[in-house]
Enzyme design. Sequence first.
Site, PDB file in Angstrom:
ATOM      1  N   ASP A  97       2.527  -2.728   5.357  1.00 16.34           N
ATOM      2  CA  ASP A  97       3.083  -4.066   5.174  1.00 16.34           C
ATOM      3  C   ASP A  97       3.750  -4.254   3.822  1.00 16.34           C
ATOM      4  O   ASP A  97       3.423  -3.578   2.844  1.00 16.34           O
ATOM      5  CB  ASP A  97       2.010  -5.142   5.372  1.00 16.34           C
ATOM      6  N   GLU A 163      -2.603  -4.772   4.917  1.00 16.56           N
ATOM      7  CA  GLU A 163      -3.477  -4.405   3.794  1.00 16.56           C
ATOM      8  C   GLU A 163      -3.471  -5.505   2.734  1.00 16.56           C
ATOM      9  O   GLU A 163      -4.479  -5.746   2.077  1.00 16.56           O
ATOM     10  CB  GLU A 163      -3.035  -3.073   3.177  1.00 16.56           C
ATOM     11  N   GLU A 164      -2.330  -6.162   2.583  1.00 13.98           N
ATOM     12  CA  GLU A 164      -2.225  -7.225   1.576  1.00 13.98           C
ATOM     13  C   GLU A 164      -2.956  -8.490   1.998  1.00 13.98           C
ATOM     14  O   GLU A 164      -3.059  -9.432   1.231  1.00 13.98           O
ATOM     15  CB  GLU A 164      -0.749  -7.543   1.299  1.00 13.98           C
ATOM     16  N   HIS A 395       3.733  -5.297  -7.328  1.00 16.53           N
ATOM     17  CA  HIS A 395       3.749  -6.711  -6.930  1.00 16.53           C
ATOM     18  C   HIS A 395       4.738  -7.523  -7.761  1.00 16.53           C
ATOM     19  O   HIS A 395       4.554  -8.731  -7.936  1.00 16.53           O
ATOM     20  CB  HIS A 395       2.349  -7.329  -7.005  1.00 16.53           C
TER      21      HIS A 395
END
Length: 423
Positions: A97, A163-164, A395
Amino acid sequence: MKYFFSLFILFGIVIAQGQNDLEQQFIDIESKVIEWRRHFHQNPELSNREFKTAETIAKHLKSLGLEVQTGVAHTGVVAILKGSLPGKVVALRADIDGLPVTERNDLPFKSEVKTTFLNTETGVMHACGHDTHTAILMGVAEILTKNKDKIKGSVKFIFQPAEEGPLPGEEGGAKLMIKEGVLENPKVDAIFGLHIRSNYEVGTIHYKKGGIMASVERFVINVKGKQTHGGRPWQGVDPILISAKIIDGLQTIISRESKLVDEAAVITVGKITAGTRFNIIPESAELIGTVRTLDPKMKAHIEKRMTEMVTTLAKAYGGEASISFQNNTAITYNDSDLVDKMLPTLQKVAGVKNVRLRKATTGGEDFSYFQEVIPGLYFFLGGMTPGNKEAFPHHTPDFMIDESGMLLGVKTLTHIAFDYLNN
């Protein structure tokens, strides 16, 4: 004697030829891995919405002749490779993702994808390297499939969504995959995963026994006071003042009660909501934050003390307060025996000087949930151009990795699968 000596020489030649063939396969697949990565980078999708990403992955795995299952945990893809002989089952995992981040890089394959995330217009970007993880595992699947006659046992390829973290109200990620039985049928004996890092030099691998990434818990504190006029505070109970005392008190759990020489721990209040006007002391306040720990005993102690402190401080100032916790990730905990077993493989592939013991990070990773069920090893892969003075943080809109670092990831996961199953 001459006969046995000749057989020994012949056996050595066969092994050397096999190694040369494998090395050539690595060289041949690098351009494909880079091409896949660029495709995913240009077409990122958010958690639980990785529909086209999953289609691309599944199409490749099916072309290899693997048993492929789609729609696992909404958008996950799982494939099974059966070796020539029976044996154990090893799982290799990649997350797929992207993030709600607008890319600022000037790349020919820059993401231009836009979306609405939690009522906010934003870009979508692979700002943490999941595009590289996906491409690496696709490459590993191709090479292992070409060499399945050399495999004793089976390999399960797990391409994991979210996963996030899923959106509020949704399930997803490793937890949901486990719930749906991804570690069963066939039952997995051990699992391996990697994460590329923009601040570690290409060609290096970084590992640690025990906790390598922190558990991440979201907490919510609700403070109840008594509303009154801002000019007459004695007639009410100020929940904002109580909140300030709680925030100050929570930090003493870290600075005065936690043995930070053993493992790191962090308490962060990231959001405070209270009040409507400048001249009104409100009825209530809400505090939201995270707790990050690397040791199970320390985690339990911090939770206990936070609960005690929140309720006690509120009562001391005439109000009430409660706290609730929600796990986002568990401790990414590398099994010591598995690390000992596989460290020679890491060193063989990358070179002893390039495999480095590291300290833990307070970042979180939901690979940890797999490790709560079976032994697992999670390590970091270098993705920074050697000699760079500036890393491109994860990020962020500027996140960037050196694609030449991905081939080591392909080699490492391939050899891990071979060595774990065959030795």
